[in-house]
Design a protein around this motif. Sequence first.
Motif, mmCIF file in Angstrom:
data_model
loop_
_atom_site.group_PDB
_atom_site.id
_atom_site.type_symbol
_atom_site.label_atom_id
_atom_site.label_comp_id
_atom_site.label_asym_id
_atom_site.label_seq_id
_atom_site.Cartn_x
_atom_site.Cartn_y
_atom_site.Cartn_z
ATOM 1 N N ARG A 167 0.798 -1.221 0.000
ATOM 2 C CA ARG A 167 0.000 0.000 0.000
ATOM 3 C C ARG A 167 0.834 1.276 0.000
ATOM 4 N NH1 ARG A 167 -0.282 -2.121 5.102
ATOM 5 N NH2 ARG A 167 0.197 -0.752 6.879
ATOM 6 N N ARG A 168 2.085 1.189 0.414
ATOM 7 C CA ARG A 168 2.942 2.381 0.405
ATOM 8 C C ARG A 168 3.586 2.621 -0.955
ATOM 9 N NH1 ARG A 168 6.081 1.730 6.266
ATOM 10 N NH2 ARG A 168 4.171 1.848 7.565
ATOM 11 N N ARG A 169 3.454 1.651 -1.870
ATOM 12 C CA ARG A 169 4.018 1.804 -3.211
ATOM 13 C C ARG A 169 2.874 2.064 -4.186
ATOM 14 N NH1 ARG A 169 7.996 -3.503 -3.370
ATOM 15 N NH2 ARG A 169 9.096 -3.103 -1.401
ATOM 16 N N HIS A 170 2.545 3.310 -4.369
ATOM 17 C CA HIS A 170 1.373 3.648 -5.173
ATOM 18 C C HIS A 170 1.745 3.756 -6.643
ATOM 19 C CE1 HIS A 170 -1.420 4.196 -1.839
ATOM 20 N NE2 HIS A 170 -0.413 4.730 -1.173
#
Length: 488
Positions: free
Chosen positions: A361-364
């Motif tokens: 989720r932190r790698r958009h």
Amino acid sequence: MKPGFRQAMTWLHNWSGLVVGWLLLAIAAAGTLSVFRQELDAWCHPELARGPVDQVAAAEAAIRWLGGHAAKSPSWYLDLADARSPGTLAFWSGGPASGFVQRTLSPVTGSPDGVRDSLGGEFFYRLHFELQLPYPWGRWLAAAAAMALLTTLVTGIVAHRRIFKDFFTLRTHKRQRGWLDGHVVLGVFALPFHLMIAFTGAVTLAILWMPFPGLAAYRGDAAAFAQSLSPAIDRPATGHLAPLVPLAPLLRDAQRRFGEAGIATLSIADPGDAAQAVTVSAGEGRAIAVQQHDLVYDGTTGRLLREHVERRPAVRVYDVLYGLHMGRFAGLAARWFYFLSGAMLTATIASGAILWTVKQRRRHGFGYHLVERLNIGFIAGLPIGFAGFLLANRLIPIGLANRAAIEVRCAFGLWGLALAYAALRRPARAWPELLAAAALTCAAVVVADVPMFVPDGVAIGVDCVLLLLAVAFGATALRLATRGRAGG
């Protein structure tokens, strides 16, 4: 690949599950529903009376109707009605333009008149291993998916060092750990079943992706290999007309020879020709292995031409594996076990796909957004499509032409709309909205079933499962919507 054996297995587990996860989700969900294929057939044809069926009379009635409406077809195939499936399922060739035709016939009149044209449970069964694609493409994809599932299960066991310890842990207050714990619990609880169903599924389709040993043994003669695998009598048509012998004596003779297994299928090759042959196959019985017991009669004289009982050890091993996968030997309790274990496998696949997005989720990036939206469209859209199929069965007029095909188009059309909606809508909104739509669609099926409700175990079971799904999807949608508002 990553350095180290466990790291490599973790990488393989994640990516094999991700690449084919959505395909496996559809296959697992359809296979789970196929456990009650005959019951879904009965539910989708409420015009047919449920209960004991006179198979001999039903077969004779069906053959009379086929003789008047499919006389030019080179062969007729019948799945005979029984206590679980009250209609006779007929297949015949409609010619080069229309291919094979499938209709459900009344066991009393032998006619499809007054019986709604619907695939019923056959829709989910065919979707499970053919994906509604032409032969052999769908089966190839299903075979590849079975191998990928087996790979994912084995690598998951290796990759997760504390798989059995974490089975007793559920940390719902931590989002990533909660999804991981749920994924492990669902996977481990029915792990022997998951391994069995993946392995037997791969074996049953192995001849498609590993045909070479058989062809090598028969020096490339595929026809000889097929004939040895499924022995049959080759009787070319003579071109001379001859009436079909009365079927009742043949079928009663077959019932006597089959015993408790009973009759499952009946086929007639070259009907109306002097060389016509009637093949009667035994049912499954209560043995785990599929019973390959066939009788071939001369369709003109009624003489028994051949009796084949499969006893070759290699084929019997295959029959056991195939029988385990299909579960046709199972009684009601065992069928519910298959159903619940299949539902857990479906949920394991879905939770694994969601877990990947939670971890990323932190790698958009584009990949993250693509997987996130596909997850929503497949996981929330699949029950909308399946429930839409059942809803179409109740709402489409009985006499409409190509009705069965329209039901299938409704299922895939609704599923496609869900995928498109998930692609265009923000995920925080799409999840609760599509799950709410799934809940409403399941509830709508129960409401639409009220005018045709038959107070028996089949109708009560189908409607209760749909209501439970509606409540589960609705509660989840409400929780996600509430959490989304609380989060701003």
